[in-house]
Design an enzyme around this catalytic site. Structure first.
Site, PDB file in Angstrom:
ATOM      1  N   SER D 172     -75.128  52.372 125.947  1.00  0.00           N
ATOM      2  CA  SER D 172     -76.429  52.931 125.595  1.00  0.00           C
ATOM      3  C   SER D 172     -76.567  54.376 126.049  1.00  0.00           C
ATOM      4  CB  SER D 172     -77.539  52.087 126.243  1.00  0.00           C
ATOM      5  OG  SER D 172     -77.566  50.805 125.693  1.00  0.00           O
ATOM      6  N   ILE D 200     -66.098  49.799 117.050  1.00  0.00           N
ATOM      7  CA  ILE D 200     -66.118  50.742 115.940  1.00  0.00           C
ATOM      8  C   ILE D 200     -65.897  49.986 114.626  1.00  0.00           C
ATOM      9  CG2 ILE D 200     -65.101  52.855 114.998  1.00  0.00           C
ATOM     10  CD1 ILE D 200     -66.437  53.096 117.826  1.00  0.00           C
ATOM     11  N   PHE D 278     -76.517  61.745 117.090  1.00  0.00           N
ATOM     12  CA  PHE D 278     -77.832  61.122 116.967  1.00  0.00           C
ATOM     13  C   PHE D 278     -78.415  61.324 115.569  1.00  0.00           C
ATOM     14  CE2 PHE D 278     -79.312  60.626 121.671  1.00  0.00           C
ATOM     15  CZ  PHE D 278     -78.243  59.797 121.890  1.00  0.00           C
ATOM     16  N   ASN D 282     -79.409  58.244 113.309  1.00  0.00           N
ATOM     17  CA  ASN D 282     -80.751  58.164 112.742  1.00  0.00           C
ATOM     18  C   ASN D 282     -80.702  57.685 111.295  1.00  0.00           C
ATOM     19  OD1 ASN D 282     -83.004  58.585 114.196  1.00  0.00           O
ATOM     20  ND2 ASN D 282     -83.538  60.493 113.145  1.00  0.00           N
ATOM     21  N   ALA D 284     -78.330  55.943 109.951  1.00  0.00           N
ATOM     22  CA  ALA D 284     -77.888  54.548 109.923  1.00  0.00           C
ATOM     23  C   ALA D 284     -79.004  53.608 110.350  1.00  0.00           C
ATOM     24  CB  ALA D 284     -76.674  54.384 110.830  1.00  0.00           C
ATOM     25  N   ARG D 310     -85.847  18.939 101.074  1.00  0.00           N
ATOM     26  CA  ARG D 310     -85.590  17.932 102.094  1.00  0.00           C
ATOM     27  C   ARG D 310     -86.829  17.059 102.286  1.00  0.00           C
ATOM     28  NH1 ARG D 310     -81.171  15.813 105.042  1.00  0.00           N
ATOM     29  NH2 ARG D 310     -81.889  15.161 107.097  1.00  0.00           N
ATOM     30  N   GLY D 382     -83.130  21.691 110.924  1.00  0.00           N
ATOM     31  CA  GLY D 382     -82.819  20.614 111.852  1.00  0.00           C
ATOM     32  C   GLY D 382     -81.333  20.573 112.153  1.00  0.00           C
ATOM     33  N   GLU D 406     -76.569  50.304 117.654  1.00  0.00           N
ATOM     34  CA  GLU D 406     -77.292  51.507 117.229  1.00  0.00           C
ATOM     35  C   GLU D 406     -78.654  51.570 117.904  1.00  0.00           C
ATOM     36  OE1 GLU D 406     -76.670  52.787 113.400  1.00  0.00           O
ATOM     37  OE2 GLU D 406     -74.634  51.979 113.329  1.00  0.00           O
ATOM     38  N   PHE D 426     -85.802  55.848 131.542  1.00  0.00           N
ATOM     39  CA  PHE D 426     -84.475  55.237 131.399  1.00  0.00           C
ATOM     40  C   PHE D 426     -83.837  54.961 132.746  1.00  0.00           C
ATOM     41  CE2 PHE D 426     -85.199  57.393 127.449  1.00  0.00           C
ATOM     42  CZ  PHE D 426     -84.758  56.488 126.521  1.00  0.00           C
TER      43      PHE D 426
END
Lengths: 427, 427, 427, 427
Positions: D172, D200, D278, D282, D284, D310, D382, D406, D426
């Site tokens: 990350s 990758i 980045f 972005n 992706a 069902r 189920g 990502e 972070f």
């Protein structure tokens, strides 16, 4: 009346064995049918003494407390006679030995707490402050003189306590407290305390306030028993905080100390730092974990009754609908799990094996689950939930508060996280 | 080797008191520190016998089972020697008295189950079928001859069982089963069974299959012990079902019966209707509730290790982040609560006080919480979670299956809902 | 003052193109920075007219409504002058064309609703009843005479409406209503209406009550405009319901009709059955979906401010903690998603392409997410959340009610479920 | 065949107006009935060109891709011809203008992505890498020569790309990457790259690998186009990673570079730091947000079909049960909300108004909700869910991976939290 039952049973049954002790796993009689009010049959785990105390407490709460709560909640009013009544029954400071206290097991005290919170979390808060925070603190950390002076009257509910730790700017972080106790400039053998505490249950009516302050001589937090009757005018104010969103049947206020003189003999002698208040909080949090199961069980009972009586769509009771049954099943499960966990911690407590993290765990989980389920059960009442007469809205509002006080849930998550990982993540 | 420990301890400790029996609440020694692997100190609730069994089972599972599971899961392969090894240790049908079984408490059997499921739910499924469904059914409902014939070999893991209830079109509703047993047209004293069962653990390798079928003479469901070795060619097929999303370390198959002759002496004599299979399932579900705590605890241990070792952002371990700590705290709490609830039901079971609804409760809740938390813990591994070597993805996939079998969670919700409200809402 | 802006802009911009119309995807200028108050830049989707209306409504609500709400909520009091003020600004019945109404787009009316509910759901309820339920019903189903008589005064907020559908025993199932309209025994051209309606917003102050009743001549539900001034004493009572858990800034009451004479010319001529009230409710529900985003955005803004200002642990603002940031991120996301969904349905509504199920979807989802996130955001306030001055507790209490009225969430789930599967599962 | 449709429509409709442009809100025809496959009628928001592209892509995916996926997933096999087929249809790098690319709108590219992910997230991953990460990077940052050299062949799917950012120890936190590019000691005009990249997609089959490395001359991260055919033996290895828990129909591998010589003309000239990767991510992530709605819609369709077919309990289809309907209603709602949010961001993207935080928001939310709902819908199957033939287990396993790559959801929470509060949390 209740008192004699309790006191008698306490004496007679002091040595009674825990029923589980005599269990074997050979017997194979037909089981009792499933009981939604006690799905995991926890009644079988209690001693006779505990069962008797439970009966006393439930009877008092349902018969004497319940009829008062709706109006009290509307008016934000607390009837302080309740503590005196509880004192007469021996329900205050019940685990303390001596000083006129009942000296019962931690599980028994949990059952008392549960009975009270089944009625209202505000009433339980009023009791917790008296029993766990104030009396518990004195019993744990007080001098012999302090105990003799305060505990007997407090056990009778004739002397009311409060517990002053939280400050306006330091809710979850009491270590940063600003309240200070300095040697009194003029009165020898006295300290002078200044500072403010907030969200203090019972502060407006308390006779003796256990105030935690930084002691200037050591820079450490110490506990002081502030007696209202001895405070000169203007040195102690305890204004009520009104217009609360929840816990409206309990009194909440501030404690404002302005150079308030307190004799050193009212200081706890040995304990210093956060260990003092945290020990008291631990006791209270243990009680909250129990109380939550009472409040949740009351929500279940109310929602179940409503679901059985309310008919919609071709005259079917709401209870017939799958979405309703799932709500009930979830709530009943969480109440049952919370109960067995609280019992386990209670037993460990009496064996001296309970850790603070265990209590963080059951305080957090039982609060979170009680709140979550109460909210979901409230949905069963549909539009009628908005009427306060169904009682469940009151529980929902109360339970949110209990989730945030004495350790907000996220704080307890981080306490547990620290215990699990060895790393603290508060800041 | 393990067996002797187990068998010896079983004998020696048969009358050992439960430690809780000697608890008092006077002692106040310093508590042990918080143990994230047993947060509510449930070890203190076990007898010495139970502790010894736990040790035996955990040692076997970690040392002998664990090394096999990764490859077995990849290959959808089940090593049937595992059951023989477990038999040698006395871990099969462990609560059964006599017939070479260990005769231990329900809690002890729960601890065995937990040890196995800590490794893999597929291995536990393989054991549950043998112990709870097949042996449990024979022990509960079989004739003396049936017991003598099957149980000793099954206890040794030399004769493998399966349990045929679920049919392709009647997963949650076995009462609608289509498999039928009719008097055999030519073989006197025999029935002829036709029908299909699916999702049958161990069916491809089972020697004796407990098949539930509607008996044409009464229209009621009866249980039949179908012995593979005695079935004429073409009357019994047990094809494996491959390409499963989970439980890949267990064998799953169908049971296809085409006018299969079975002697009436292989029919359970007295039980009829759904009581028979439901009693067996009850035993298995009880075990699943225990097993879930093992699987979840393994997820916790793996995630905790990963979080402590993996560094991100300035070299901090993941374990330092609040969002990670909360995931761990939640999971640890649910594992602890699930454990105390399972213990309580185990004790009640041995006292003859456990109801099916209690078992629905702990099966449902422990499955749901194990699955939920395992998924959340899996997030800690980030992109690495996709590698099967971390093991947690396997648990997640397995736990989804355990949530759906032996009573899908919603079905148990409605069982509980019915018990709570008195109203059934299935249809 | 506001009115002239609105009315002017309405005229000037009536033919203004939606900005999206001129979008191309060639431009690549630097984007505006992320705006947490409008994360998906929905402002770019509004016409100039809509932006002007939004500005007018927000200004009025923040400047004139907001200062009144705290006391009103405490006192369970509703200032009916608010409707008159809103009428002056052209905010009532805003989508209606003619009769002095503004005739704006459905998105514009959503923006008005959002501005009001940003202050309080009770105020929005008061407006919804007037605009969507009462005026909307008359505009959709009324005769030309009924429209001319009522709509202009109602648009000015000088004549107040109410909407009487829900009965005490038939909350989610109005088809079972018991209120009946029979030909009046003595007054020719009149019906006599008897029955009771409950949870009726504004009923205590309403001048004209749109009452739905079973018409004895056809057995079908019909709508009647009951004018209070024309009801003989004792035939119409509208007692207020007090002590509500939420929506305390709106008036709620009952409508009790006892052989109340109503002229047939006050009956809606053509519509019969549930289509009438359901069409009105649809309009109101559409507004609620918009309003929810306003209430949620206010909770976000309040929680964000608190988190930035409140310091804990080494002086860090709460906003620095991951657990706090996640709560904010979740809430902001749901508010943004709810907004784009409401815009889409609004556009479809004006094109005649909106279905009732779409409105069930956005009513349900936006209510559920607003309530959920408001509760989570409330946790950020810790113990302080219990004080009503932070406002978020009021939103939480209100939002629970909005989730249960005009279609409880579960009912909307089943409406959607029926639309998805073709099978109804109500009973 | 498909290609000509797409290319033709792209040309013909290049200037077509968005249908919304001609909307008015006057029309009041009867709405179309509710369509559970597009509950908020988003089809009405697409241009004719977009609708044509959608049709082409959906037809290809359902007819050509879908039949391959079950076996591919079982075998962890990826048919690289798929990219060539997509290239023939003009589906690769579709938003790029020139170089043989279709040059369609961001919404159109979202519709392609959705069509692919409706089949399988692994197939979508394979396409995202080619279109967004590799081609998108070259188009955004490459020199004219690089674009001419690579893009036309890549658009045809004849030259395959990969994107090397993530490293084994820095999932990350790519800023801590260890891969380094130094001036080549012997080859002038070359750098020598050493380091390892992991997880990758397509690396084992890629012809050109966009590798991000720290450039020793500046200490900044730079992008290099590594051409496999030019790498001396031993300098580039791209071993596949097998035994994945999800995305098994896509190829995943490592990139191991050992003093690999790369000409400086293959370096992106201007971009440096994390802005380069980045920006690619972005693009992706925007695609993933769209793809999620496709995968979720496929889960809904599969679960709905199963629930209708069902039968359980008295022959009722599962779809009749409230608990089932709620699961469907929740999922349908989240799919619809996710779609309108993705459309909005797509429109803003083409106007140059989309911010990275918006894309974090829709990537996170659409992944989280797709995963959550897919898991809940899986419960409907189920015990049968364990069979891979129902397809939903594959989606569930895939969607977990898409939630973690990502940008793991928690990381996006903190990106949003930072944007909301201005404070980063972070570390």
């Amino acid at each position: 009346m209740y008192r004699s039952i309790l006191r008698t049973s306490a004496r007679q049954l002091a040595s009674s064995a825990r029923p589980a002790a005599v269990r074997g796993y050979a017997a194979h009689s037909a089981p009792d049918p499933f009981n939604w009010q006690d799905p995991l049959n926890t009644q079988s785990l209690f001693t006779e003494e505990e069962l008797a105390i439970q009966e006393t407490a439930e009877a008092y709460c349902q018969e004497r407390m319940l009829p008062r709560v709706l109006q009290a909640y509307r008016d934000e009013n607390y009837d302080k006679k309740i503590l005196e009544e509880m004192g007469e029954l021996g329900l205050l400071g019940a685990t303390i030995k001596g000083y006129g206290c009942a000296g019962v097991s931690s599980v028994a005290s949990g059952l008392i707490t549960k009975a009270v919170e089944r009625v209202d979390s505000g009433y339980r808060s009023g009791m917790s402050v008296q029993s766990s925070l104030a009396m518990g603190g004195i019993d744990e950390f007080g001098t012999a003189e302090q105990k003799e002076k305060f505990l007997p009257l407090m056990a009778q509910g004739k002397l009311l306590g409060a517990f002053g730790l939280t400050e306006p700017n330091h809710g979850s972080d009491p270590g940063s407290m600003e309240t200070v106790a300095k040697p009194h400039p003029t009165k020898k053998g006295y300290v002078s305390i200044s500072g403010a505490k907030t969200w203090i249950t019972n502060s407006p009516i308390a006779d003796v306030l256990l105030v935690w302050a930084k002691y200037s001589e050591t820079g450490k937090i110490k506990g002081f028993l502030v007696e209202r009757k001895d405070c000169p005018p203007g040195t102690l104010e305890t204004p009520a905080i009104k217009n609360k969103n929840g816990l409206r049947a309990s009194l909440t206020g501030m404690i404002q100390l302005d150079e308030c003189p307190v004799p050193l003999e009212n200081m706890f002698p040995d304990v210093e730092g956060l260990r003092g208040p945290f020990t008291c909080l631990n006791g209270a949090r243990y009680g909250i974990a129990w109380g939550m199961t009472g409040a949740l069980e009351d929500c279940i009972a109310r929602a179940r009754t409503y679901a059985l009586e309310r008919k919609q769509f071709k005259g079917n009771p709401l209870a017939k609908y799958q979405l309703i049954q799932k709500k009930l099943a979830d709530a009943v499960t969480d109440a049952a799990y919370g109960t067995v966990a609280a019992i386990q911690v209670g037993r460990l407590k009496d064996e001296g094996k309970a850790t603070p993290e265990m209590i963080s765990m059951i305080k957090r989980q039982n609060c979170d689950r009680a709140l979550h389920n109460a909210r979901v059960l409230q949905e069963i009442f549909g539009g009628n939930a908005v009427s306060d007469e169904y009682g469940i809205g009151r529980h929902v509002a109360n339970l949110f508060v209990t989730q945030t006080y004495e350790g907000q849930s996220d704080i307890h998550s981080l306490i547990l996280g620290r215990a699990i990982t060895g790393i603290q993540a508060f800041a």
